[in-house]
Scaffold this motif. Structure first.
Motif, short mmCIF file in Angstrom:
data_model
loop_
_atom_site.label_atom_id
_atom_site.label_comp_id
_atom_site.label_asym_id
_atom_site.label_seq_id
_atom_site.Cartn_x
_atom_site.Cartn_y
_atom_site.Cartn_z
N LEU A 22 0.83 -1.21 0.00
CA LEU A 22 0.00 0.00 0.00
C LEU A 22 0.86 1.26 0.00
N THR A 23 1.98 1.20 0.69
CA THR A 23 2.88 2.35 0.74
C THR A 23 3.48 2.65 -0.63
N LEU A 24 3.65 1.62 -1.44
CA LEU A 24 4.31 1.79 -2.74
C LEU A 24 3.35 2.21 -3.86
N ILE A 25 2.06 2.31 -3.55
CA ILE A 25 1.10 2.84 -4.54
C ILE A 25 0.28 3.95 -3.87
N PRO A 26 0.94 4.97 -3.34
CA PRO A 26 0.24 5.96 -2.52
C PRO A 26 -0.76 6.83 -3.28
N TYR A 35 -9.21 1.28 0.82
CA TYR A 35 -8.26 1.41 1.93
C TYR A 35 -8.86 0.90 3.23
N ARG A 36 -10.17 0.98 3.37
CA ARG A 36 -10.79 0.38 4.55
C ARG A 36 -10.67 -1.15 4.49
N PHE A 43 -4.17 -4.51 9.23
CA PHE A 43 -4.11 -4.16 10.65
C PHE A 43 -4.69 -5.24 11.56
N LEU A 44 -5.52 -6.13 11.05
CA LEU A 44 -6.01 -7.22 11.89
C LEU A 44 -4.87 -8.14 12.35
N PRO A 45 -4.03 -8.64 11.43
CA PRO A 45 -2.89 -9.44 11.92
C PRO A 45 -1.91 -8.63 12.74
N LEU A 46 -1.78 -7.33 12.43
CA LEU A 46 -0.88 -6.49 13.23
C LEU A 46 -1.42 -6.35 14.65
N PHE A 76 -4.03 2.92 12.07
CA PHE A 76 -5.22 2.39 11.40
C PHE A 76 -6.31 3.43 11.15
N PRO A 77 -6.68 4.26 12.14
CA PRO A 77 -7.76 5.23 11.89
C PRO A 77 -7.44 6.20 10.75
N VAL A 78 -6.16 6.52 10.57
CA VAL A 78 -5.79 7.44 9.50
C VAL A 78 -5.84 6.75 8.15
N VAL A 79 -5.35 5.52 8.10
CA VAL A 79 -5.30 4.78 6.83
C VAL A 79 -6.70 4.58 6.25
#
Length: 261
Positions: A22-26, A35-36, A43-46, A76-79
């Motif tokens: 996701l970072t590499l296709i901003p 994105y949700r 973020f679930l596994p994180l 997570f809330p920002v992403v």
């Protein structure tokens, strides 16, 4: 039920791969729902890596890997929010970095990872494994997005496919280096890696988790050359299954031999 460090590592690998992708296709105009969806997938596994070791494992709540994973989960809330691409990129970069730190701290606890060199190699191997699984899965989902956003530039899917290829090659190199570097320990294990039993699982790791997905990535690239995203997505779907199997076999090998493979 006791949570193991390998369970934490598997969660961190998957989260790291998706977040890095996701970072590499901003700047991809994929919409908030995408994105949700993928943010939750990462973020679930994180979150599991941050919570489960403290609740069901032997790790204290102040464990470095737990704290790093928790710090990454704060993004997570920002992403998943309807924010500017630059703001989301910063949140993703933060989460990716924290997940990488947590992964290094987790790999450090592996029985055969002793010394800086072994830690660097083991960490890179784990990150490459996670990148393969996460980016291929992400590319598959992005491929589906062309059905709802036909004007989405095909360059984003091409980029993810190329990143996956680089990660697969890097992962294969790290596995080979690990086998050479830890040859004595692997040979002296209760079940030697180079015995018929060990080679069966190592072959499955390489063939199913890397070689076949690499072939599929080449096939997907051929489809994308003709801007055929549907065929590429179908190929990536099959590849996603294979790389997840490969990541699971990698964890199984580490459980047996004490190093990321």
């Amino acid at each position: 039920m006791e949570w193991s460090a390998l369970g934490t590592q598997f969660c961190l690998e998957l989260a790291f791969g998706v977040l890095l992708g996701l970072t590499l296709i901003p700047k991809a105009p994929l919409g908030v729902f995408f994105y949700r969806l993928m943010g939750t997938t990462a973020f679930l596994p994180l979150a599991a890596a941050a919570v489960l070791p403290a609740l069901y494992g032997t790790s204290p709540r102040a464990d470095g890997a737990v704290l790093a994973a928790a710090a990454g989960a704060l993004a997570f809330p920002v992403v998943v929010a309807p924010v500017r691409a630059r703001t989301r990129f910063r949140a993703l970069a933060w989460a990716t970095a924290c997940t990488g730190v947590a992964l290094v701290l987790t790999v450090r606890e592996a029985p055969e990872v002793t010394g800086v060199g072994a830690l660097v190699l083991g960490s890179l191997s784990a990150m490459a494994t996670g990148t393969v699984a996460g980016v291929v899965g992400l590319a598959m989902v992005v491929g589906h997005w062309y059905l709802t956003v036909p004007q989405l530039p095909i360059s984003f899917l091409r980029r993810l496919n190329r990143i996956a290829v680089v990660a697969m090659i890097a992962s294969a190199v790290f596995v080979a280096l690990s086998c050479v570097t830890h040859a004595d320990a692997l040979r002296d294990a209760a079940t030697p890696l180079f015995s018929s039993f060990g080679l069966f699982f190592l072959s499955a790791r390489v063939a199913v988790g890397l070689a076949l997905p690499l072939l599929f990535a080449w096939m997907a690239a051929g489809s994308l050359a003709y801007e055929n995203t549907r065929s590429a997505t179908g190929i990536l779907y099959a590849s996603t299954v294979l790389v997840l199997i490969g990541a699971a076999v990698s964890i199984s090998l580490q459980d047996t031999y004490g190093i990321p493979l």
